[in-house]
Write an enzyme that holds these catalytic residues in place. Structure first.
Site, mmCIF file in Angstrom:
data_model
loop_
_atom_site.group_PDB
_atom_site.id
_atom_site.type_symbol
_atom_site.label_atom_id
_atom_site.label_comp_id
_atom_site.label_asym_id
_atom_site.label_seq_id
_atom_site.Cartn_x
_atom_site.Cartn_y
_atom_site.Cartn_z
ATOM 1 N N LYS A 42 43.263 -26.380 42.620
ATOM 2 C CA LYS A 42 44.257 -25.309 42.849
ATOM 3 C C LYS A 42 44.124 -24.743 44.259
ATOM 4 C CE LYS A 42 43.130 -21.038 41.481
ATOM 5 N NZ LYS A 42 43.185 -19.840 42.334
ATOM 6 N N ASN A 43 42.874 -24.431 44.644
ATOM 7 C CA ASN A 43 42.692 -23.738 45.919
ATOM 8 C C ASN A 43 42.867 -24.646 47.131
ATOM 9 O OD1 ASN A 43 42.444 -21.348 44.624
ATOM 10 N ND2 ASN A 43 40.211 -21.215 44.788
ATOM 11 N N ARG A 114 48.144 -13.810 45.810
ATOM 12 C CA ARG A 114 47.601 -13.403 47.090
ATOM 13 C C ARG A 114 47.652 -14.516 48.145
ATOM 14 N NH1 ARG A 114 43.369 -12.523 49.729
ATOM 15 N NH2 ARG A 114 43.127 -10.460 50.622
ATOM 16 N N CYS A 138 43.017 -6.319 44.449
ATOM 17 C CA CYS A 138 43.102 -7.125 43.232
ATOM 18 C C CYS A 138 41.849 -6.848 42.429
ATOM 19 C CB CYS A 138 43.256 -8.599 43.556
ATOM 20 S SG CYS A 138 41.762 -9.349 44.139
ATOM 21 N N ARG A 143 39.730 -6.980 49.101
ATOM 22 C CA ARG A 143 40.187 -8.217 49.747
ATOM 23 C C ARG A 143 41.128 -7.982 50.934
ATOM 24 N NH1 ARG A 143 41.498 -12.629 45.248
ATOM 25 N NH2 ARG A 143 40.975 -14.057 46.919
ATOM 26 N N PRO A 144 40.617 -7.430 52.020
ATOM 27 C CA PRO A 144 41.455 -7.199 53.200
ATOM 28 C C PRO A 144 41.875 -8.506 53.886
ATOM 29 C CG PRO A 144 39.153 -6.703 53.673
ATOM 30 C CD PRO A 144 39.218 -7.046 52.219
ATOM 31 N N ASP A 328 33.311 -18.519 42.460
ATOM 32 C CA ASP A 328 34.289 -18.860 41.424
ATOM 33 C C ASP A 328 33.653 -19.470 40.172
ATOM 34 O OD1 ASP A 328 36.236 -17.870 43.045
ATOM 35 O OD2 ASP A 328 36.997 -19.808 43.715
ATOM 36 N N ILE A 350 29.820 -12.294 47.542
ATOM 37 C CA ILE A 350 31.113 -12.530 48.203
ATOM 38 C C ILE A 350 32.098 -11.394 47.929
ATOM 39 C CG2 ILE A 350 33.039 -14.155 48.510
ATOM 40 C CD1 ILE A 350 30.392 -15.436 49.286
ATOM 41 N N ARG A 420 47.069 -19.330 35.347
ATOM 42 C CA ARG A 420 47.156 -19.385 36.811
ATOM 43 C C ARG A 420 46.247 -20.477 37.372
ATOM 44 N NH1 ARG A 420 45.289 -14.355 39.439
ATOM 45 N NH2 ARG A 420 45.485 -15.835 41.129
#
Ligand code: EPZ
Length: 439
Positions: A42-43, A114, A138, A143-144, A328, A350, A420
Protein backbone atom coordinates in the site's frame (compact mmCIF):
# COMPACT_ATOMS: atom_id res chain seq x y z
CA UNK A 1 -2.79 -10.69 -15.98
CA UNK A 2 -6.33 -11.19 -17.20
CA UNK A 3 -7.21 -9.13 -20.30
CA UNK A 4 -10.91 -9.00 -19.35
CA UNK A 5 -10.51 -8.28 -15.64
CA UNK A 6 -13.33 -6.16 -14.24
CA UNK A 7 -12.93 -2.48 -13.52
CA UNK A 8 -13.38 -1.34 -9.90
CA UNK A 9 -15.57 1.71 -9.32
CA UNK A 10 -14.26 4.52 -7.18
CA UNK A 11 -16.77 6.50 -5.13
CA UNK A 12 -15.19 8.27 -2.15
CA UNK A 13 -18.58 8.84 -0.48
CA UNK A 14 -19.56 5.18 -0.54
CA UNK A 15 -16.09 4.13 0.58
CA UNK A 16 -16.32 5.61 4.04
CA UNK A 17 -20.08 5.30 4.60
CA UNK A 18 -20.55 1.60 3.91
CA UNK A 19 -17.66 0.29 5.96
CA UNK A 20 -18.41 2.43 9.01
CA UNK A 21 -21.43 0.23 9.69
CA UNK A 22 -19.60 -3.07 9.36
CA UNK A 23 -18.08 -5.10 12.16
CA UNK A 24 -15.76 -8.05 12.19
CA UNK A 25 -16.63 -11.02 14.36
CA UNK A 26 -13.91 -13.49 15.32
CA UNK A 27 -14.13 -16.71 17.33
CA UNK A 28 -10.69 -17.40 18.71
CA UNK A 29 -8.80 -20.65 19.11
CA UNK A 30 -8.12 -21.93 15.59
CA UNK A 31 -4.61 -22.56 14.30
CA UNK A 32 -3.72 -21.02 10.95
CA UNK A 33 -2.67 -23.46 8.24
CA UNK A 34 -2.50 -22.83 4.51
CA UNK A 35 -1.26 -20.27 2.02
CA UNK A 36 -1.69 -16.48 1.90
CA UNK A 37 -0.79 -14.39 -1.12
CA UNK A 38 0.73 -11.08 -0.09
CA UNK A 39 -0.52 -8.01 -1.97
CA UNK A 40 1.53 -5.17 -3.41
CA UNK A 41 2.64 -2.63 -0.80
CA UNK A 42 0.00 0.00 0.00
CA UNK A 43 2.63 2.50 1.06
CA UNK A 44 4.53 2.04 -2.19
CA UNK A 45 1.44 1.97 -4.43
CA UNK A 46 0.12 5.27 -3.06
CA UNK A 47 3.39 6.98 -4.05
CA UNK A 48 3.66 5.25 -7.43
CA UNK A 49 0.19 6.58 -8.18
CA UNK A 50 1.15 10.20 -7.52
CA UNK A 51 4.40 9.74 -9.43
CA UNK A 52 2.17 9.10 -12.48
CA UNK A 53 1.48 12.86 -12.42
CA UNK A 54 5.08 13.43 -13.50
CA UNK A 55 4.53 12.16 -17.04
CA UNK A 56 2.00 12.78 -19.82
CA UNK A 57 2.40 9.17 -20.97
CA UNK A 58 0.27 6.23 -19.74
CA UNK A 59 1.50 4.32 -16.68
CA UNK A 60 0.66 0.71 -15.84
CA UNK A 61 1.11 -0.31 -12.19
CA UNK A 62 0.91 -4.05 -11.61
CA UNK A 63 0.50 -5.87 -8.27
CA UNK A 64 -1.40 -2.80 -7.07
CA UNK A 65 -3.66 -3.45 -4.02
CA UNK A 66 -6.66 -2.01 -5.88
CA UNK A 67 -9.24 -3.20 -3.33
CA UNK A 68 -7.90 -0.99 -0.54
CA UNK A 69 -9.82 2.09 0.54
CA UNK A 70 -6.66 4.21 0.47
CA UNK A 71 -5.87 3.22 -3.11
CA UNK A 72 -9.40 4.06 -4.27
CA UNK A 73 -9.19 7.36 -2.43
CA UNK A 74 -5.87 8.18 -4.10
CA UNK A 75 -7.48 7.34 -7.45
CA UNK A 76 -10.24 9.85 -6.62
CA UNK A 77 -7.64 12.53 -5.80
CA UNK A 78 -5.80 11.92 -9.09
CA UNK A 79 -9.06 12.10 -11.04
CA UNK A 80 -9.84 15.54 -9.62
CA UNK A 81 -6.47 16.68 -10.99
CA UNK A 82 -7.24 15.47 -14.50
CA UNK A 83 -5.82 11.94 -14.51
CA UNK A 84 -7.66 9.10 -16.20
CA UNK A 85 -7.56 6.25 -13.71
CA UNK A 86 -8.71 2.67 -14.19
CA UNK A 87 -8.34 0.20 -11.31
CA UNK A 88 -8.83 -3.40 -12.36
CA UNK A 89 -9.78 -6.46 -10.27
CA UNK A 90 -6.56 -8.22 -11.29
CA UNK A 91 -4.36 -5.62 -9.57
CA UNK A 92 -3.62 -3.41 -12.56
CA UNK A 93 -3.84 0.36 -12.13
CA UNK A 94 -3.78 2.30 -15.41
CA UNK A 95 -3.13 5.99 -14.91
CA UNK A 96 -2.76 8.56 -17.66
CA UNK A 97 -2.47 12.30 -17.13
CA UNK A 98 -2.13 13.95 -20.57
CA UNK A 99 -2.44 17.33 -18.83
CA UNK A 100 -3.07 18.68 -15.33
CA UNK A 101 -6.59 20.15 -15.47
CA UNK A 102 -6.82 21.25 -11.85
CA UNK A 103 -4.09 21.76 -9.26
CA UNK A 104 -6.21 21.72 -6.08
CA UNK A 105 -6.66 18.67 -3.83
CA UNK A 106 -9.74 19.55 -1.78
CA UNK A 107 -10.21 19.12 1.97
CA UNK A 108 -12.93 16.55 1.52
CA UNK A 109 -10.52 14.08 -0.08
CA UNK A 110 -7.31 14.96 1.77
CA UNK A 111 -8.91 14.67 5.21
CA UNK A 112 -9.68 11.03 4.46
CA UNK A 113 -6.20 10.20 3.31
CA UNK A 114 -3.06 11.90 4.47
CA UNK A 115 -0.87 10.58 1.65
CA UNK A 116 -2.53 13.12 -0.68
CA UNK A 117 0.03 15.64 0.57
CA UNK A 118 2.47 13.84 -1.71
CA UNK A 119 0.90 15.43 -4.76
CA UNK A 120 2.68 18.70 -3.84
CA UNK A 121 6.08 17.71 -5.23
CA UNK A 122 4.91 16.15 -8.52
CA UNK A 123 2.38 18.92 -9.26
CA UNK A 124 4.90 21.69 -8.59
CA UNK A 125 7.42 19.91 -10.78
CA UNK A 126 4.99 19.28 -13.63
CA UNK A 127 2.93 22.49 -13.73
CA UNK A 128 4.48 24.94 -11.25
CA UNK A 129 1.51 25.16 -8.87
CA UNK A 130 -0.29 23.03 -6.32
CA UNK A 131 -2.87 23.50 -3.60
CA UNK A 132 -3.47 20.86 -1.01
CA UNK A 133 -5.68 21.06 2.02
CA UNK A 134 -3.64 20.73 5.23
CA UNK A 135 -4.12 17.14 6.39
CA UNK A 136 -4.59 18.01 10.08
CA UNK A 137 -3.92 15.65 12.98
CA UNK A 138 -4.61 11.95 12.97
CA UNK A 139 -5.04 9.25 15.56
CA UNK A 140 -1.35 8.36 15.81
CA UNK A 141 -0.04 11.89 16.33
CA UNK A 142 0.03 15.44 15.02
CA UNK A 143 2.08 14.46 11.95
CA UNK A 144 3.25 17.85 10.66
CA UNK A 145 4.39 18.44 7.06
CA UNK A 146 6.92 21.20 7.83
CA UNK A 147 9.83 19.22 6.36
CA UNK A 148 8.01 18.81 3.03
CA UNK A 149 7.29 22.54 2.86
CA UNK A 150 10.77 23.71 3.96
CA UNK A 151 12.48 21.52 1.39
CA UNK A 152 10.18 22.63 -1.45
CA UNK A 153 10.85 26.25 -0.44
CA UNK A 154 14.59 25.58 -0.70
CA UNK A 155 13.93 24.31 -4.21
CA UNK A 156 12.39 27.64 -5.18
CA UNK A 157 8.71 27.15 -4.38
CA UNK A 158 6.73 29.97 -2.80
CA UNK A 159 4.46 28.56 -0.15
CA UNK A 160 1.58 30.22 1.69
CA UNK A 161 -0.82 28.73 4.20
CA UNK A 162 -4.30 30.17 3.62
CA UNK A 163 -7.74 29.02 4.76
CA UNK A 164 -6.46 25.59 5.72
CA UNK A 165 -4.71 25.09 2.39
CA UNK A 166 -1.05 24.87 1.41
CA UNK A 167 -0.80 27.09 -1.66
CA UNK A 168 2.46 26.48 -3.49
CA UNK A 169 3.80 27.91 -6.71
CA UNK A 170 7.04 27.80 -8.61
CA UNK A 171 6.50 30.19 -11.54
CA UNK A 172 10.09 29.74 -12.73
CA UNK A 173 10.16 26.01 -12.11
CA UNK A 174 11.87 24.13 -9.29
CA UNK A 175 15.65 24.08 -8.97
CA UNK A 176 17.94 21.54 -7.34
CA UNK A 177 19.07 22.16 -3.75
CA UNK A 178 20.95 20.42 -0.95
CA UNK A 179 18.31 19.36 1.57
CA UNK A 180 19.37 18.40 5.10
CA UNK A 181 16.42 16.78 6.81
CA UNK A 182 16.45 17.29 10.58
CA UNK A 183 14.85 13.88 11.08
CA UNK A 184 14.10 10.89 8.92
CA UNK A 185 10.76 11.19 7.12
CA UNK A 186 9.41 8.68 4.62
CA UNK A 187 6.89 11.07 3.07
CA UNK A 188 9.20 14.10 2.88
CA UNK A 189 11.94 12.00 1.23
CA UNK A 190 9.45 10.76 -1.37
CA UNK A 191 7.89 14.14 -2.04
CA UNK A 192 11.26 15.79 -2.61
CA UNK A 193 12.61 12.90 -4.66
CA UNK A 194 9.62 13.19 -7.03
CA UNK A 195 9.87 16.98 -7.22
CA UNK A 196 13.61 16.80 -7.94
CA UNK A 197 13.24 14.48 -10.94
CA UNK A 198 12.01 17.39 -13.09
CA UNK A 199 13.82 20.27 -11.29
CA UNK A 200 16.70 22.17 -12.89
CA UNK A 201 20.05 20.88 -11.62
CA UNK A 202 21.02 18.52 -8.85
CA UNK A 203 19.19 17.84 -5.59
CA UNK A 204 20.90 16.13 -2.69
CA UNK A 205 18.75 14.69 0.11
CA UNK A 206 20.77 14.15 3.29
CA UNK A 207 19.32 12.08 6.15
CA UNK A 208 16.97 10.47 3.63
CA UNK A 209 14.64 7.65 4.65
CA UNK A 210 15.70 4.18 3.45
CA UNK A 211 12.38 2.31 3.50
CA UNK A 212 11.97 -0.37 0.80
CA UNK A 213 8.93 1.51 -0.54
CA UNK A 214 11.17 4.52 -1.28
CA UNK A 215 13.69 2.32 -3.06
CA UNK A 216 10.81 0.83 -5.07
CA UNK A 217 9.53 4.26 -5.99
CA UNK A 218 13.03 5.44 -6.95
CA UNK A 219 13.53 2.38 -9.15
CA UNK A 220 10.28 3.10 -10.97
CA UNK A 221 11.31 6.74 -11.46
CA UNK A 222 14.67 5.60 -12.88
CA UNK A 223 12.81 3.41 -15.39
CA UNK A 224 10.73 6.47 -16.28
CA UNK A 225 13.97 8.26 -17.16
CA UNK A 226 14.91 9.94 -13.87
CA UNK A 227 18.55 10.15 -12.78
CA UNK A 228 18.74 8.99 -9.17
CA UNK A 229 21.60 7.47 -7.16
CA UNK A 230 21.93 6.46 -3.52
CA UNK A 231 18.55 4.73 -3.11
CA UNK A 232 18.46 2.77 0.13
CA UNK A 233 21.16 4.98 1.67
CA UNK A 234 20.90 8.15 3.77
CA UNK A 235 22.06 10.29 0.82
CA UNK A 236 19.98 10.35 -2.34
CA UNK A 237 21.18 12.40 -5.31
CA UNK A 238 18.79 13.36 -8.11
CA UNK A 239 19.78 15.11 -11.32
CA UNK A 240 16.75 16.78 -12.89
CA UNK A 241 15.72 15.80 -16.44
CA UNK A 242 13.45 17.51 -18.99
CA UNK A 243 10.72 14.88 -19.07
CA UNK A 244 9.77 11.42 -17.87
CA UNK A 245 8.14 8.63 -19.84
CA UNK A 246 5.40 6.12 -19.03
CA UNK A 247 6.26 2.55 -17.95
CA UNK A 248 4.78 -0.71 -16.69
CA UNK A 249 5.93 -1.46 -13.17
CA UNK A 250 5.45 -4.33 -10.73
CA UNK A 251 4.97 -2.97 -7.19
CA UNK A 252 7.06 -4.41 -4.33
CA UNK A 253 5.20 -6.83 -1.97
CA UNK A 254 3.73 -5.40 1.23
CA UNK A 255 6.22 -6.19 4.00
CA UNK A 256 3.84 -4.92 6.68
CA UNK A 257 1.04 -7.20 5.48
CA UNK A 258 3.48 -10.14 5.39
CA UNK A 259 4.79 -9.25 8.87
CA UNK A 260 1.23 -9.06 10.20
CA UNK A 261 0.44 -12.61 9.02
CA UNK A 262 3.78 -13.83 10.35
CA UNK A 263 2.83 -12.49 13.77
CA UNK A 264 -0.63 -14.06 13.39
CA UNK A 265 0.95 -17.51 12.96
CA UNK A 266 3.27 -16.84 15.90
CA UNK A 267 0.14 -16.26 17.98
CA UNK A 268 -2.19 -19.02 16.75
CA UNK A 269 0.36 -21.71 15.92
CA UNK A 270 0.23 -23.71 12.67
CA UNK A 271 2.04 -23.40 9.37
CA UNK A 272 1.39 -20.78 6.71
CA UNK A 273 3.18 -20.18 3.43
CA UNK A 274 3.28 -16.49 2.58
CA UNK A 275 3.41 -16.19 -1.21
CA UNK A 276 4.87 -13.29 -3.21
CA UNK A 277 6.95 -11.83 -0.43
CA UNK A 278 10.54 -10.87 0.35
CA UNK A 279 12.27 -11.97 3.54
CA UNK A 280 15.08 -9.43 3.02
CA UNK A 281 12.59 -6.62 3.71
CA UNK A 282 11.59 -8.10 7.07
CA UNK A 283 14.84 -9.00 8.83
CA UNK A 284 14.05 -6.77 11.82
CA UNK A 285 10.97 -8.93 12.52
CA UNK A 286 12.23 -12.34 11.38
CA UNK A 287 15.39 -12.29 13.51
CA UNK A 288 13.64 -11.74 16.89
CA UNK A 289 10.78 -14.10 15.97
CA UNK A 290 13.28 -16.86 15.23
CA UNK A 291 15.06 -16.15 18.47
CA UNK A 292 11.75 -16.36 20.30
CA UNK A 293 11.20 -19.88 18.90
CA UNK A 294 9.55 -19.55 15.44
CA UNK A 295 10.56 -21.51 12.37
CA UNK A 296 10.80 -19.20 9.33
CA UNK A 297 12.29 -20.31 6.05
CA UNK A 298 12.63 -18.75 2.63
CA UNK A 299 11.68 -20.72 -0.48
CA UNK A 300 12.07 -18.52 -3.54
CA UNK A 301 9.31 -15.91 -3.35
CA UNK A 302 7.57 -17.88 -0.57
CA UNK A 303 8.16 -17.62 3.12
CA UNK A 304 7.27 -20.64 5.25
CA UNK A 305 6.22 -19.57 8.74
CA UNK A 306 5.63 -22.20 11.40
CA UNK A 307 5.08 -22.51 15.11
CA UNK A 308 4.71 -26.03 16.30
CA UNK A 309 3.87 -26.41 19.95
CA UNK A 310 6.66 -24.27 21.41
CA UNK A 311 5.81 -21.34 23.68
CA UNK A 312 7.41 -18.13 22.45
CA UNK A 313 9.52 -16.01 24.77
CA UNK A 314 8.82 -12.28 25.12
CA UNK A 315 11.50 -9.87 23.87
CA UNK A 316 12.25 -6.14 23.73
CA UNK A 317 11.71 -4.04 20.60
CA UNK A 318 12.21 -0.39 19.71
CA UNK A 319 10.64 1.06 16.56
CA UNK A 320 13.07 2.89 14.28
CA UNK A 321 13.30 4.05 10.67
CA UNK A 322 14.26 1.27 8.24
CA UNK A 323 16.25 -0.98 8.62
CA UNK A 324 15.08 -0.83 12.24
CA UNK A 325 11.84 -2.39 13.49
CA UNK A 326 8.88 -0.74 11.67
CA UNK A 327 6.37 1.30 13.66
CA UNK A 328 3.69 -0.18 11.37
CA UNK A 329 4.21 -3.60 13.06
CA UNK A 330 4.40 -2.31 16.64
CA UNK A 331 0.73 -2.81 17.55
CA UNK A 332 0.64 -6.33 16.08
CA UNK A 333 3.80 -7.25 17.99
CA UNK A 334 2.20 -6.02 21.20
CA UNK A 335 -0.68 -8.45 20.69
CA UNK A 336 1.84 -11.26 20.31
CA UNK A 337 3.89 -10.18 23.30
CA UNK A 338 0.78 -10.14 25.47
CA UNK A 339 0.57 -13.96 25.23
CA UNK A 340 4.32 -14.78 25.18
CA UNK A 341 6.15 -16.27 28.15
CA UNK A 342 7.80 -13.67 30.36
CA UNK A 343 7.81 -9.95 29.63
CA UNK A 344 8.84 -7.66 26.78
CA UNK A 345 9.34 -3.91 26.48
CA UNK A 346 8.07 -2.13 23.36
CA UNK A 347 9.35 1.40 22.73
CA UNK A 348 7.76 3.61 20.06
CA UNK A 349 10.13 6.28 18.75
CA UNK A 350 8.43 7.35 15.48
CA UNK A 351 4.96 8.57 16.48
CA UNK A 352 4.07 10.16 19.81
CA UNK A 353 0.63 8.60 20.19
CA UNK A 354 0.74 5.12 18.80
CA UNK A 355 -0.41 3.13 21.83
CA UNK A 356 -4.15 3.55 21.24
CA UNK A 357 -4.54 -0.23 21.08
CA UNK A 358 -3.27 -0.69 24.65
CA UNK A 359 -6.56 -0.02 26.52
CA UNK A 360 -8.41 -2.34 24.10
CA UNK A 361 -5.87 -5.15 24.57
CA UNK A 362 -6.14 -4.69 28.34
CA UNK A 363 -9.91 -5.13 28.01
CA UNK A 364 -9.16 -8.48 26.40
CA UNK A 365 -7.06 -9.48 29.41
CA UNK A 366 -3.56 -8.30 28.44
CA UNK A 367 -1.17 -7.04 31.15
CA UNK A 368 0.39 -3.86 29.74
CA UNK A 369 1.78 -0.81 31.53
CA UNK A 370 2.71 2.29 29.54
CA UNK A 371 5.52 4.57 30.73
CA UNK A 372 5.96 7.47 28.30
CA UNK A 373 6.83 5.99 24.93
CA UNK A 374 7.49 2.49 26.30
CA UNK A 375 5.04 -0.28 27.09
CA UNK A 376 5.92 -3.11 29.43
CA UNK A 377 4.00 -6.19 28.31
CA UNK A 378 3.81 -9.10 30.75
CA UNK A 379 2.66 -12.30 29.08
CA UNK A 380 -0.68 -13.73 30.29
CA UNK A 381 -1.95 -17.31 29.99
CA UNK A 382 -4.73 -16.30 27.57
CA UNK A 383 -6.87 -13.45 26.24
CA UNK A 384 -10.67 -13.29 26.33
CA UNK A 385 -12.96 -12.06 23.55
CA UNK A 386 -14.54 -8.61 23.89
CA UNK A 387 -16.18 -5.87 21.83
CA UNK A 388 -13.35 -3.56 20.82
CA UNK A 389 -12.80 -0.48 18.73
CA UNK A 390 -9.64 0.81 17.16
CA UNK A 391 -8.48 4.17 15.97
CA UNK A 392 -6.03 3.38 13.21
CA UNK A 393 -5.18 0.72 10.69
CA UNK A 394 -2.41 -1.16 12.50
CA UNK A 395 -4.15 -0.92 15.89
CA UNK A 396 -7.26 -2.47 14.30
CA UNK A 397 -5.40 -5.42 12.87
CA UNK A 398 -3.63 -5.94 16.21
CA UNK A 399 -7.07 -6.43 17.77
CA UNK A 400 -8.01 -8.90 15.02
CA UNK A 401 -4.85 -10.89 15.85
CA UNK A 402 -5.74 -10.84 19.54
CA UNK A 403 -9.23 -12.05 18.60
CA UNK A 404 -7.76 -15.03 16.72
CA UNK A 405 -6.38 -16.46 19.98
CA UNK A 406 -8.88 -15.07 22.50
CA UNK A 407 -11.34 -17.37 24.22
CA UNK A 408 -14.85 -16.72 22.89
CA UNK A 409 -16.02 -14.00 20.54
CA UNK A 410 -14.30 -10.73 19.66
CA UNK A 411 -16.18 -8.01 17.79
CA UNK A 412 -14.03 -5.37 16.12
CA UNK A 413 -15.86 -2.12 15.37
CA UNK A 414 -14.87 0.60 12.92
CA UNK A 415 -13.35 -1.83 10.47
CA UNK A 416 -13.10 0.83 7.79
CA UNK A 417 -9.58 1.27 9.13
CA UNK A 418 -8.82 -2.32 8.10
CA UNK A 419 -10.31 -1.84 4.64
CA UNK A 420 -7.86 1.01 4.14
CA UNK A 421 -4.82 -1.23 4.38
CA UNK A 422 -5.47 -5.00 4.34
CA UNK A 423 -6.71 -6.50 1.10
CA UNK A 424 -9.21 -9.33 1.57
CA UNK A 425 -8.27 -9.84 5.21
CA UNK A 426 -11.31 -11.99 6.03
CA UNK A 427 -10.86 -14.20 2.95
CA UNK A 428 -7.13 -14.63 3.53
CA UNK A 429 -7.48 -15.55 7.22
CA UNK A 430 -10.53 -17.78 6.82
CA UNK A 431 -8.85 -19.70 3.99
CA UNK A 432 -6.24 -20.68 6.61
CA UNK A 433 -8.83 -21.86 9.14
CA UNK A 434 -9.69 -18.73 11.13
CA UNK A 435 -13.29 -18.30 12.26
CA UNK A 436 -13.76 -14.71 11.12
CA UNK A 437 -16.61 -12.93 9.34
CA UNK A 438 -18.10 -9.54 8.60
CA UNK A 439 -21.37 -8.67 10.30
C1 EPZ B 1 4.73 6.83 6.34
O1 EPZ B 1 4.07 7.95 6.92
C2 EPZ B 1 3.70 5.73 6.26
N1 EPZ B 1 2.58 6.17 5.48
C3 EPZ B 1 3.23 5.33 7.66
O2 EPZ B 1 2.38 4.22 7.55
C4 EPZ B 1 4.45 4.92 8.49
O3 EPZ B 1 4.04 4.65 9.81
C5 EPZ B 1 5.50 6.04 8.49
O4 EPZ B 1 5.84 6.40 7.12
C6 EPZ B 1 6.78 5.67 9.21
O5 EPZ B 1 7.34 4.52 8.64
C7 EPZ B 1 2.61 6.09 4.17
O6 EPZ B 1 3.60 5.66 3.56
C8 EPZ B 1 1.39 6.53 3.43
P1 EPZ B 1 7.10 10.08 8.28
P2 EPZ B 1 4.74 9.39 6.85
O7 EPZ B 1 7.08 11.36 7.52
O8 EPZ B 1 5.50 9.50 5.59
C9 EPZ B 1 7.56 13.43 11.66
C10 EPZ B 1 0.43 2.94 7.94
O9 EPZ B 1 -0.07 2.42 8.98
N2 EPZ B 1 7.48 14.45 10.58
O10 EPZ B 1 8.23 9.14 8.07
O11 EPZ B 1 3.68 10.37 7.14
C11 EPZ B 1 6.27 12.67 11.84
O12 EPZ B 1 5.35 13.39 12.61
C12 EPZ B 1 0.99 4.33 7.96
O13 EPZ B 1 0.46 2.35 6.84
C13 EPZ B 1 7.68 15.78 10.89
O14 EPZ B 1 7.92 16.13 12.05
O15 EPZ B 1 5.73 9.30 8.09
C14 EPZ B 1 6.76 11.40 12.50
O16 EPZ B 1 6.94 11.58 13.88
C15 EPZ B 1 0.74 5.06 9.24
N3 EPZ B 1 7.59 16.71 9.88
C16 EPZ B 1 8.12 11.17 11.84
O17 EPZ B 1 8.50 12.45 11.29
C17 EPZ B 1 7.34 16.36 8.59
O18 EPZ B 1 7.27 17.24 7.73
C18 EPZ B 1 8.12 10.16 10.71
O19 EPZ B 1 7.02 10.41 9.83
C19 EPZ B 1 7.16 15.00 8.28
C20 EPZ B 1 7.24 14.06 9.30
Amino acid sequence: MNAVAKEITVDPEKLSQASELEKMVIKGGNELNGRIRISGAKNAALKHMVACLLTDEPMHLMNCPVHLGDIKMQAAVLKTLGAEVVLREDGLAMIHTPSIKNHVAPYDLVRRMRASVLILGPLLARCGKAEVSLPGGCAIGTRPIDMHLDALTQMGAEIKLEQGYVKASAPNGLRGAEINFSKISVGATENIMMAATLAKGITIINNAAREPEIVDQGEALIQMGAKITGLGTAKIVIEGVERLNGISYDIVPDRIEAGTYMIAVAMTGGKVVLENTRADLLTSLIAPLKEAGMHIEEDGKDLIVERNGVDLQGFDIMTEPHPGFPTDLQAQLMSLMSICKGAGMITETIFENRFMHVPELIRMGADITVHGNSALVRGVAGLTGAEVMATDLRASVALVLAGLVAEGETVVNRIYHLNRGYEKLVEKLSACGADIRLA
